[in-house]
Enzyme design. Structure first.
Site, PDB file in Angstrom:
ATOM      1  N   CYS A   2      38.950  52.666  30.544  1.00 10.34           N
ATOM      2  CA  CYS A   2      38.578  52.110  31.914  1.00 10.34           C
ATOM      3  C   CYS A   2      39.810  52.092  32.661  1.00 10.34           C
ATOM      4  CB  CYS A   2      37.776  51.122  32.026  1.00 10.34           C
ATOM      5  SG  CYS A   2      38.535  49.358  32.603  1.00 10.34           S
ATOM      6  N   CYS A   5      41.929  49.169  32.281  1.00  9.70           N
ATOM      7  CA  CYS A   5      42.551  49.225  30.990  1.00  9.70           C
ATOM      8  C   CYS A   5      43.814  50.144  30.882  1.00  9.70           C
ATOM      9  CB  CYS A   5      41.561  49.505  29.836  1.00  9.70           C
ATOM     10  SG  CYS A   5      40.447  48.607  29.269  1.00  9.70           S
ATOM     11  N   ASP A  28      45.840  44.263  44.705  1.00  7.36           N
ATOM     12  CA  ASP A  28      44.712  45.063  45.005  1.00  7.36           C
ATOM     13  C   ASP A  28      45.290  46.480  45.957  1.00  7.36           C
ATOM     14  OD1 ASP A  28      41.418  44.812  45.048  1.00  7.36           O
ATOM     15  OD2 ASP A  28      42.323  46.357  46.378  1.00  7.36           O
ATOM     16  N   HIS A  44      39.139  44.421  27.061  1.00  9.33           N
ATOM     17  CA  HIS A  44      38.157  44.791  28.311  1.00  9.33           C
ATOM     18  C   HIS A  44      36.687  44.097  27.875  1.00  9.33           C
ATOM     19  CE1 HIS A  44      35.734  48.076  30.570  1.00  9.33           C
ATOM     20  NE2 HIS A  44      34.801  47.537  29.930  1.00  9.33           N
ATOM     21  N   ASN A  82      32.973  39.794  41.547  1.00  7.02           N
ATOM     22  CA  ASN A  82      31.709  40.607  41.876  1.00  7.02           C
ATOM     23  C   ASN A  82      31.264  40.982  40.509  1.00  7.02           C
ATOM     24  OD1 ASN A  82      32.045  40.344  44.576  1.00  7.02           O
ATOM     25  ND2 ASN A  82      33.715  42.036  44.437  1.00  7.02           N
ATOM     26  N   GLY A  88      28.202  43.795  43.653  1.00  4.31           N
ATOM     27  CA  GLY A  88      28.941  44.944  44.116  1.00  4.31           C
ATOM     28  C   GLY A  88      30.012  45.028  43.500  1.00  4.31           C
ATOM     29  N   HIS A  93      35.399  46.379  34.625  1.00  7.49           N
ATOM     30  CA  HIS A  93      36.299  45.817  33.773  1.00  7.49           C
ATOM     31  C   HIS A  93      36.235  44.375  34.543  1.00  7.49           C
ATOM     32  CE1 HIS A  93      40.340  45.639  31.229  1.00  7.49           C
ATOM     33  NE2 HIS A  93      39.973  44.457  31.941  1.00  7.49           N
ATOM     34  N   HIS A  95      37.256  41.402  36.491  1.00  9.59           N
ATOM     35  CA  HIS A  95      38.144  40.878  37.170  1.00  9.59           C
ATOM     36  C   HIS A  95      37.820  40.014  38.252  1.00  9.59           C
ATOM     37  CE1 HIS A  95      36.284  44.210  39.170  1.00  9.59           C
ATOM     38  NE2 HIS A  95      36.620  43.921  40.463  1.00  9.59           N
ATOM     39  N   HIS A  97      38.952  38.500  42.015  1.00 12.19           N
ATOM     40  CA  HIS A  97      39.890  38.456  43.227  1.00 12.19           C
ATOM     41  C   HIS A  97      40.507  37.284  43.651  1.00 12.19           C
ATOM     42  CE1 HIS A  97      37.769  42.721  44.282  1.00 12.19           C
ATOM     43  NE2 HIS A  97      36.935  42.089  43.513  1.00 12.19           N
TER      44      HIS A  97
END
Ligand code: 5GP
Ligand code: ZN
Length: 118
Positions: A2, A5, A28, A44, A82, A88, A93, A95, A97
């Site tokens: 991905c 990754c 980001d 992952h 998310n 959304g 993978h 994460h 924010h």
């Protein structure tokens, strides 16, 4: 493999912030606030649904360190993950924010009327 990754493996470049044995933090590509860092496990996992409590605890400690590194620990910040279709999630993978650097708004999360569900 991905997208995230590949970022961990440095096959795709990223604006790196910090890493340790288990986690990787990078800016980001499409920031939604003056500070917008993504924090991911190096292994992952599809989403928050799949991480163990033990690893999540370590990830929490790492995110506290990242908040200090980017200078928002005292001014305040928000961490969001998310999850899945309704959450959304675009990149599958896990994460978080980490957002800050300015006063954040509290969003309009859904067009559904919450009163319809009580
Ligand atoms: P999600 O919507 O899955 O919670 O968030 C995915 C995030 O990954 C988005 O905020 C998007 O801007 C970010 N993103 C997508 N592709 C890349 C990339 O190649 N590099 C970086 N640094 N961020 C990315
Ligand atoms: Zn991955």
């Amino acid at each position: 493999m991905c997208l995230f990754c590949k970022i961990v493996n440095r096959e795709i470049p990223s604006n790196h912030v910090q890493e340790n044995e288990d986690f990787f933090a990078f800016h980001d590509i499409n920031p939604k606030a003056p500070v917008h860092v993504l924090v991911i496990p190096k292994i992952h996992y599809n989403s928050f649904n799949d991480i163990s409590g033990d690893l999540m605890g370590k990830m929490g400690t790492f995110m506290q360190e990242v908040a200090k590194t980017v200078g928002v620990d005292q001014s305040g910040y928000r961490i969001i993950s998310n999850i899945g279709e309704n959450g959304g999630q675009e990149v599958k993978h896990l994460h978080f924010h980490l957002l800050g650097g300015a006063k954040l708004k509290w969003g309009h999360f859904s067009d559904a009327d919450p009163k319809d569900f009580f």
